[in-house]
Each structure stands twice: as C-alpha cells, then as structure tokens.
Scaffold this motif. Structure first.
Motif, short mmCIF file in Angstrom:
data_model
loop_
_atom_site.label_atom_id
_atom_site.label_comp_id
_atom_site.label_asym_id
_atom_site.label_seq_id
_atom_site.Cartn_x
_atom_site.Cartn_y
_atom_site.Cartn_z
N GLU A 195 -30.53 54.51 1.97
CA GLU A 195 -30.87 54.61 0.57
C GLU A 195 -31.09 56.06 0.15
N ARG A 196 -31.66 56.86 1.11
CA ARG A 196 -31.83 58.27 0.79
C ARG A 196 -30.49 58.97 0.61
N ILE A 213 -19.27 54.62 -2.59
CA ILE A 213 -18.47 55.64 -1.91
C ILE A 213 -17.19 55.90 -2.70
N LEU A 214 -16.57 54.83 -3.18
CA LEU A 214 -15.32 54.96 -3.93
C LEU A 214 -15.55 55.75 -5.22
N THR A 215 -16.63 55.46 -5.91
CA THR A 215 -16.94 56.19 -7.16
C THR A 215 -17.10 57.68 -6.87
N THR A 216 -17.79 58.00 -5.77
CA THR A 216 -17.98 59.41 -5.41
C THR A 216 -16.66 60.09 -5.09
N CYS A 217 -15.78 59.40 -4.37
CA CYS A 217 -14.47 59.96 -4.03
C CYS A 217 -13.64 60.20 -5.30
N GLU A 218 -13.77 59.31 -6.25
CA GLU A 218 -13.04 59.47 -7.53
C GLU A 218 -13.54 60.71 -8.28
N ILE A 219 -14.88 60.94 -8.25
CA ILE A 219 -15.44 62.12 -8.92
C ILE A 219 -14.95 63.40 -8.24
N LEU A 220 -14.91 63.39 -6.91
CA LEU A 220 -14.40 64.55 -6.17
C LEU A 220 -12.93 64.82 -6.52
N GLN A 221 -12.17 63.76 -6.55
CA GLN A 221 -10.75 63.92 -6.84
C GLN A 221 -10.52 64.42 -8.26
N LYS A 222 -11.36 63.96 -9.18
CA LYS A 222 -11.26 64.41 -10.57
C LYS A 222 -11.66 65.89 -10.69
N ALA A 223 -12.60 66.33 -9.84
CA ALA A 223 -13.04 67.73 -9.88
C ALA A 223 -11.92 68.67 -9.47
N ASP A 224 -11.05 68.23 -8.55
CA ASP A 224 -9.93 69.09 -8.10
C ASP A 224 -8.73 68.20 -7.78
N PRO A 225 -7.98 67.82 -8.81
CA PRO A 225 -6.85 66.90 -8.61
C PRO A 225 -5.78 67.41 -7.64
N SER A 226 -5.72 68.73 -7.47
CA SER A 226 -4.68 69.29 -6.60
C SER A 226 -5.07 69.27 -5.13
N ASN A 227 -6.33 68.95 -4.84
CA ASN A 227 -6.79 68.94 -3.45
C ASN A 227 -6.33 67.65 -2.77
N ARG A 249 -21.38 69.70 0.01
CA ARG A 249 -22.52 68.84 0.30
C ARG A 249 -22.20 67.38 0.05
N THR A 250 -21.37 67.12 -0.96
CA THR A 250 -20.96 65.74 -1.27
C THR A 250 -20.13 65.17 -0.14
N ILE A 251 -19.18 65.95 0.36
CA ILE A 251 -18.31 65.48 1.45
C ILE A 251 -19.13 65.19 2.70
N SER A 252 -20.10 66.06 3.00
CA SER A 252 -20.95 65.87 4.17
C SER A 252 -21.76 64.57 4.05
N ALA A 253 -22.32 64.35 2.86
CA ALA A 253 -23.10 63.13 2.64
C ALA A 253 -22.23 61.88 2.73
N LEU A 254 -21.04 61.96 2.19
CA LEU A 254 -20.11 60.83 2.26
C LEU A 254 -19.78 60.48 3.71
N ARG A 255 -19.59 61.51 4.53
CA ARG A 255 -19.25 61.27 5.94
C ARG A 255 -20.37 60.49 6.63
N GLU A 256 -21.61 60.90 6.36
CA GLU A 256 -22.76 60.20 6.98
C GLU A 256 -22.83 58.76 6.50
N LEU A 257 -22.64 58.55 5.21
CA LEU A 257 -22.76 57.20 4.66
C LEU A 257 -21.64 56.30 5.18
N ASN A 258 -20.46 56.83 5.35
CA ASN A 258 -19.34 56.05 5.90
C ASN A 258 -19.65 55.58 7.31
#
Length: 879
Positions: A306-307, A359-373, A331-340
């Motif tokens: 939950e944290r 997790i999916l919502t977070t991945c979508e936000i990341l992808q929207k932040a840099d669509p070319s990544n 930091r978002t990618i690191s947290a996602l890895r732990e949660l996965n």
C-alpha cells in the motif's frame, strides 16, 4: 555478407539520427558506432560516407573535435573517390567540407581550410540550382560563405571577403517570403551584415555604408518583435548606436539623435527588468520536490504494497504536472518494478486485477510523458498483457482479447523502431502467443475463426518487421492451415481456399535445405490439395488446375494429381463456356491445349494423355478451317503428321481431309489465304509421300495442287513464281507417267502444262523456250488425236498451239510457213465447229485465225483472198 552489413549499417544510422532528434546523444553515439562497424564490412562506400559524416557531426557538437576530424577526413576521401567515378553526392560533399574547413581553420591550416570552403560552396551552388526553395541548403550555404568571408578577411583579402559575405546575404534574401521571416534566418542575416560593416570599417574608416547599418537595425528590430530576449535587445542597442554614429559623422544630427534615444530607452528598460528579477521571490517550483496529496486523498499505508501504491499515486500526479522531469520518471520506474514483483505473489484474482489496473495507469502516464521512449511503450504493452491474462483467468475473454490486441500493437510499434532489440522481439512474440492461446480457447467455431484472423494479422505484422524470421513464418503457416480447416467446416469455402493457399505459400518459403524440404514439403502439398478440392467444388476449374499443376511439381510420384488435371481438362473440353462462338471456342481450346501439353511433359509415356492432346489439336485445326483461318488449321495438321501421324489410320484420315480441302480452297476469295492453304497442303502431301514412298495417289494429288498453284499465280501475274510451279507440276506428272506410260490422264496433263507454261514464257519474252514447249505439247496432242480425232479439247489445244507458233513465224517474217500453220489451225476449228456450231468461244477463236490468215494473204498481195478471210471472220464473230 556485404548486403547484410549494408542493411545493418543503414538501420543503425537511421536509429542514430532518430536518437539525435530526440536529444538522446549518448545513445545516438552508440548507434552510430555500430553503424560505422557494419558500414566498414559492406561494399557500399556511399553508406559509409554518410555514417562517417553523421557520426562526425555529433562528435563535433559534443566537443570531440579530434575524433570528428578523423571521420570528416575519411568521409571526404570516399566522396572524392565516388565523384571521380561519376557518383557525385553534392549534399554529402557540402556538409563534409564545410565542417572540415572549420576545424582546419582552427588548427591554422588556412589554405587547406579555404579549399575546403570552396568545395562546399560549389556543392551548395549545385544543390540550390536544382532545389531553390530548400531552406536547409540556403541556411547552410550562407553559413559556409560567411565563414569563408571571415577567413578571407583575416587573410587581408577584403574584396574576396566582401563578395563572399554579399553572396551569403543574397542567398538568404532570396528565400521564400515565409521562411525569410524566421528569427533564425534573420539573426544569420544580421551576423553577415555585421561582418560586412566590420570589413568596411577596417578597410576604409569613415566610409561605412549607412544603408547596411539601416538594414542591420531593421533586421534586429524584426528579431526583437519575434523574440524579445535580452541578448537580442542588447544587440539592437549596439546596432542603433553604430547607425547613429555613422549618421552623426555625415552631419545627419537629427536622425542620429532619434536613434540614440531609442537605444537609451531599450537600455533603461533592460536595467529595470534586471532589478525586478533580482528583488522578486518568484514562483518557480523546485524540480526536486514531489507534490504530496492532501489529507484523506489516500489511505494511510498499512503494509509495503500500500505504501508503494501511495508513493506511485504521488509520482503519477508529479509526472502529469512535470512530464519532462527525468528524476520523477526514474523514481516511478523503480517503484513500478517493486510493485510488479510483489504482485506476482498475489493469488487472489480480484486484488491482482486491482493492482495491475493501477500499474497500467502508471505505465500509460509514463508513456504519455515521453511517447518516443520505446522502453516505456514496451512496459505499457507488458502491463496490458498481464492484465489480459488476469482477465482471461476470470472468464472475461472479450476484455482480455482487447488487452492482448492493444498490447501486441504497442509491442509491434516498438519493434518497428528497433528491430534489432531482442527484448522488443521476445515481448512481441510472447504477447501474440497469449493472444493465440486465448483465440484457441473459443468453443464456438465462428468466433474462433474471427479470433484466429486477428492473430494472423498480428503475425503478418511481425513477419513484415522480421522478414527472415523462420519461426514467425512457421506460426503463420500453421495457423492459416488450422483456420482454413475451421472455415471449411462452417461453410466458408472461398475464405478457406484462400487460407490454404496462403499456408502452402508460407510452407514453400520455409523449405530450405534437406531438413526443411522433408519437414514442410508434405505440409505444403496437403494445404494445396485441400485448397484445390475446395476450389474445384466451387466450379473454379482454371484456378483448381493451377493448384493441381503445382501439386504435380511438388509430388511428381503421385499419379492422382495428374489424373485430377486430366479429368478437369476433359470436363472443360466437353462443356466449354463459349460453345456457340467459334472464335472464343478456338481461344479456350488453345488454353486447354497448352495445359494438355504441360501434362504430357509431366508423364511423356502416358498414351492416354498423348491421345487426348492429339485429339484436341485436331479439333482446334478443324475449327480454324471452319472459321476460314485455313493456313493456321492446316499448319496444325502438318505438325500432327510430322509428330504423331505415323499410323495408317491417321494418314487415311488426313487424306480424306485433304480431299475435302481440294474442294474448299478454290472457293476462298482471298488470294493470300488461298496460296497459304495450297502451300500447306503441298507440305502435307510431302509428309505423306515421305511416309509412303511411291504412292501414286499421293503423287497425283500433290501434282494437282502444284498445277492449281501455278494457275493461281499465273492468273494474278506472279509470272516467275507461276513458271516455277508449272515446271514442278510438269516434272511431277512426268514422273507419274514414267511409271504408267499407258495412262492417258498423265499425257493430257503434261501436254496441257507444256502448253500453259509456253504461253506464260511467251508473255515473259522467253520465245525460244516457249516455241520448244509449244512444239512438244503439239506433238502430244497429235498423238492423242490419232486415238480420238473428234476430241474437242485436243483439237482446241492443238489449234491454239498452231496459232501461237504461227504468230512467232509471222513476227520473224516467215509468212509462208506461218500461213501453213494458221491454215492447219483453221481446219481444226472447222472440225470443232462441225460438232459444236453454236459455241461462240470457238467461233471467236476461229475468227481470230481467219484474221491472221487475211493479214498474211494481204501482205502476200492476195487481196481478194484476204478480203474473203476478213468477211468470214466477221460472220463468225457476229460483227
């Protein structure tokens, strides 16, 4: 190897350029290093030069001048070699030599730098000559000329420097109107104007151009209106002051004061703005501070999971506000890895789905932040795939399918960007496998077919990206085969046939080497046979034939394939589509014949195939003759005789056909068609004669055709050709007569042919040969008249010959001898007219002879006798 290396080099080069455009310079350098290695192994100097230039440009921008210099040098050498061979790339040369010149100038190699600038300028001139509106060329050409001008100015060559600066300025001013207004272009024009003013100041103090200062001031005013940056405003003040100084020096005090005033106002405003910036506290957020949620917006975390969720909620908000902040992303990618990792251990489906939604919502936000990544894209695809599998496990097949489809689309898009990335490739394969497994679980056949069609579409996309990947082709072929069977079961026959054909083609691509041949040949044949059977059941015989012929080639030992072909061809022959249209029928039978010949070639010893082919050829020949295309039809018969007509039964059939043609051809009106028909008949008789030497009937028929050919050519005034055929026909009849001297028919024919040949030779002016033939013919008619004195034809021919011989003597002045011949001819006409007194043709021939006698008697002084002859001639002719 060279082509593969070239393709790899191009792929890495494109990737490097793409990374440069995104600002990922470290990754771009790595891609270009790989491109350089592959380019060296290729046989493509043009690709190597492009790679070297792009790599050098990036190294130079990163301050690594020495490494850039080495690559510019190498690229220049390649460019020179290509140019010497006639492969001039002006764009490449312009860029290489411009940047190379700048480095050389910094190193003090001014002469070499100048030469390099000149090469670049010449290349830009050619580029602008062919593409005048290309702003990249214009901008770079102006920069190169400006740099060259600066070098020339330092070398003391003021005049050459001025020309270079002015040419640069002119190139920029000739830009399209919308492009010319751009701030970057205006700034470049200002720089060149400043260089020109500096040059004028050093070469002729006091003689500075007011016009150029006016242009410089106007240019900076325009730049400041577009971009009121402090730097540009400061430059405007300098320009205003310089312009004012120039005007004041020339006595234009009032104008100068206005400019000084404008410059002072700008300086005061800039000073005030600077003071405000120093005193104000500002309202700029700290990039290192993560915004926190308000009270009650998230539960107080009770465990690590939950944290982590709470932490990610904060990071989500931060990323949405500051999408370019790299620290937030990391930091978002690191947290996602732990949660996965934690979620993998979760067993309760509902909870697992809840976490993966987050997790999916977070991945979508990341992808929207840099669509070319691309890494963000792949992470999003994996998140969708995982949610899809969870949904599948809970029975939500439709939702799961949608997630798998979207995930595969994202993964494939990432793979398109970098097909060499193994992670992207394995990810795309794994997701498509999940999609396929779900599709196969459908109990309803129609739904399973639709789902399989979707999977095949994704596999096709993967194959297009990885065209050499055999595993993907194998998956496509197997799924096409399976889908085709399902389609056939539910009555989708047309689609099933198409899928079986595609499967067979894919199995064909997979056949390489002995192992591949053994593994896939049988599958290819099975798919083709399934397609062929369906297509045949749909009454598409021609399409089915194509498939069965392919099967014959694939499995030459399987007789059933050839029997199927023969059966279809027989059906097409017996039930033609255009039976009522002879021309269309000939065309259709011609196509069938080509396939019959192909079948015979597959099994040459099959007598039934051979007989069917011969029968069809004969049918086509008969149709052609009926259609009036006599020569084509006879030509087929001739070939049949040459190849397959050695049996006595077939020869008898051909002879009967030839007898019929002897009656048909005379009725043909077209001269050329008639000649071709007779000519082909002659060749057929020659073939028959070769098969049955000494056959008098064949010889007689052949001689008859020769005679008809001679008469036809004679009638149409083809004298030389007619003469040859008369002579050949005469020779043929003489040969026949030599074997049967008592046959009166041969004597009649030879006498008649000599008479007609003699008449032709007379018309051709060959008098001596004509006389000899007339005399020989006359002797033959005399012999025949001894047996049959009242034979009108013999008497007529003998009289005709005597008339012609008399004419020859008359021409030679032998009146007495000519008179005797004409009198002899007249006696014969008297005998003829006793039997046929009303025959007008004979009367006219006799009248002609009487006139000739009258002419001779008149010339001999026997005018009364001549008068009598003329009177008798008039009575006979009815005049």
């Amino acid at each position: 190897m060279s082509k593969q290396s070239r393709d790899i080099a191009v792929r890495h080069l494109n990737k490097g350029v793409s990374l440069i455009e995104k600002g990922l310079y470290a990754d771009a350098l790595h891609a270009l290093e790989l491109a350089e290695i592959s380019a060296e192994d290729s046989d493509s100097p043009d690709i190597r030069a492009s790679v070297l230039q792009t790599h050098a440009d990036l190294l130079l921008s990163e301050g690594r001048e020495e490494e850039a210099f080495e690559r510019y040098r190498a690229a220049a050498e390649i460019s020179n070699e290509l140019s010497a061979r006639g492969h001039v790339d002006n764009e490449l040369r312009a860029g290489i030599y411009s940047n190379l010149a700048g480095i050389l100038e910094k190193r003090g190699s001014r002469e070499e730098a100048r030469k390099s600038y000149d090469i670049s300028v010449q290349a830009y001139d050619k580029l602008l000559g062919s593409d005048t509106n290309n702003m990249t060329y214009r901008s770079n050409a102006a920069s190169t000329l400006n740099n060259l001008g600066a070098l020339l100015a330092e070398e003391g060559e003021e005049e050459a420097a001025q020309k270079s600066f002015e040419k640069a300025l002119r190139i920029l001013r000739e830009s399209p109107e919308d492009a010319a207004r751009a701030a970057t272009l205006q700034l470049k024009m200002a720089t060149i104007l400043e260089n020109l003013l500096s040059l004028e100041s050093s070469s002729s103090p006091g003689g500075i151009s007011e016009e150029k200062y006016r242009q410089l001031v106007d240019t900076y005013r325009g730049i400041v209106r577009m971009d009121p940056t402090t730097l540009y405003q400061e430059r405007l003040t300098f320009a205003l002051a310089g312009y004012a100084d120039t005007l004041a020096a020339s006595g234009k005090t009032e104008d100068a004061e206005a400019l000084y005033s404008e410059a002072h106002e700008i300086q005061q405003r800039l000073a005030e703005e600077k003071t405000e910036d120093t005193d104000g506290t500002g309202d700029i957020p700290s990039g290192g501070t993560i915004p926190v949620l308000g009270a009650g917006s998230a539960p107080e975390p009770g465990d690590i999971k939950e944290r982590l969720i709470s932490k990610l909620l904060s990071l989500q908000q931060a990323l949405e506000e500051y999408p370019d902040d790299l620290e937030y992303r990391s930091r978002t990618i690191s947290a996602l890895r732990e949660l996965n990792e934690m979620t993998d251990e979760e067993e309760e489906p509902g909870e697992k789905l809840r976490i993966h939604e987050f997790i999916l919502t977070t991945c979508e936000i990341l992808q929207k932040a840099d669509p070319s990544n691309m890494s963000y894209q792949v992470n999003l695809a994996f998140a969708l795939d995982i949610r899809g599998k969870i949904l599948e496990g809970t029975g939500e097949a439709t939702a799961a399918m949608q997630d798998f489809i979207r995930a595969s689309d994202i993964a494939l898009e990432a793979l398109r960007e970098d097909a060499s990335d193994e992670i992207f490739l394995s990810g795309a394969r794994s997701i498509i496998d999940d999609l396929r497994n779900l599709a196969g679980s459908h109990g309803n056949t129609a739904e399973r077919v639709r789902a399989y069609q979707t999977v095949i579409g994704k596999l096709d996309d993967l194959a297009a990206i990885m065209p050499d990947d055999a595993d993907t082709k194998k998956d496509i072929a197997g799924l096409l085969d399976e889908t085709g069977k399902l389609m056939s079961d539910i009555g989708m026959q047309a689609q099933a046939a198409e899928y079986f054909e595609r499967a067979a083609s894919m199995y064909g691509l997979l056949k390489s080497g002995d192992e591949g041949e053994r593994e896939y040949a049988g599958k290819q044949a099975s798919a083709l046979e399934a397609a062929g059977d369906i297509i045949l059941s749909m009454k598409e015989q021609h399409r089915a034939l194509d498939i069965y012929f392919r099967l014959c080639e694939l499995e030459p030992s399987v007789k059933a394939h050839r029997e199927k072909v023969d059966s279809i061809l027989l059906h097409l022959e017996r039930e033609p589509l255009n039976a009522g249209n002879r021309e269309s029928l000939i065309r259709d039978y011609g196509k069938i014949l080509a396939m019959r010949e192909r079948l015979v070639a597959l099994e040459p010893d099959n007598l039934r195939y051979f007989q069917n082919t011969r029968d069809l050829r004969e049918e086509i020949a008969s149709l052609l003759i009926e259609e009036g295309r006599l020569a084509e039809g006879l030509d087929i018969y001739l070939r049949l005789l040459s190849g397959e007509g050695k049996t006595s039964q077939y020869r008898l059939k051909v002879v009967r056909m030839l007898d019929n043609l002897k009656e048909v051809i005379p009725g043909i009106e077209d001269f050329e068609q008639k000649i071709k028909g007779y000519d082909t008949m002659l060749r057929m008789y020659e073939k028959l004669a070769g098969m049955d030497p000494g056959n008098a009937f064949i010889g007689k028929d052949s001689a008859t055709i020769l005679e008809r050919m001679a008469e036809l050519l004679d009638k149409n005034e083809y004298m030389e050709e007619a003469k040859n055929y008369y002579e050949t026909a005469l020779s043929s009849y003489e040969e026949l007569a030599s074997h049967d001297p008592s046959d009166l028919h041969y004597m009649e024919k030879t006498a008649s042919l000599r008479r007609r040949l003699a008449a032709l030779l007379t018309d051709m002016g060959q008098t001596e040969e004509a006389k000899a033939l007339f005399e020989a013919s006359f002797m033959q008619y005399q012999d025949m008249l001894e047996e049959d004195r009242h034979n009108t034809e013999y008497q007529q021919s003998a009289a005709y010959i005597l008339n012609n011989l008399g004419y020859f003597l008359l021409e030679e002045g032998e009146l007495e001898r000519a008179k005797l011949l004409y009198e002899n001819a007249l006696k014969r006409y008297a005998i003829i007219l006793e039997d046929e007194p009303e025959n007008q043709s004979y009367k006219e021939s006799a009248a002609c002879t009487l006139n000739n006698l009258g002419y001779i008697l008149e010339n001999m002084g026997k005018e009364n006798d001549a008068h009598w002859m003329y009177e008798k001639a008039r009575e006979l002719s009815g005049n």
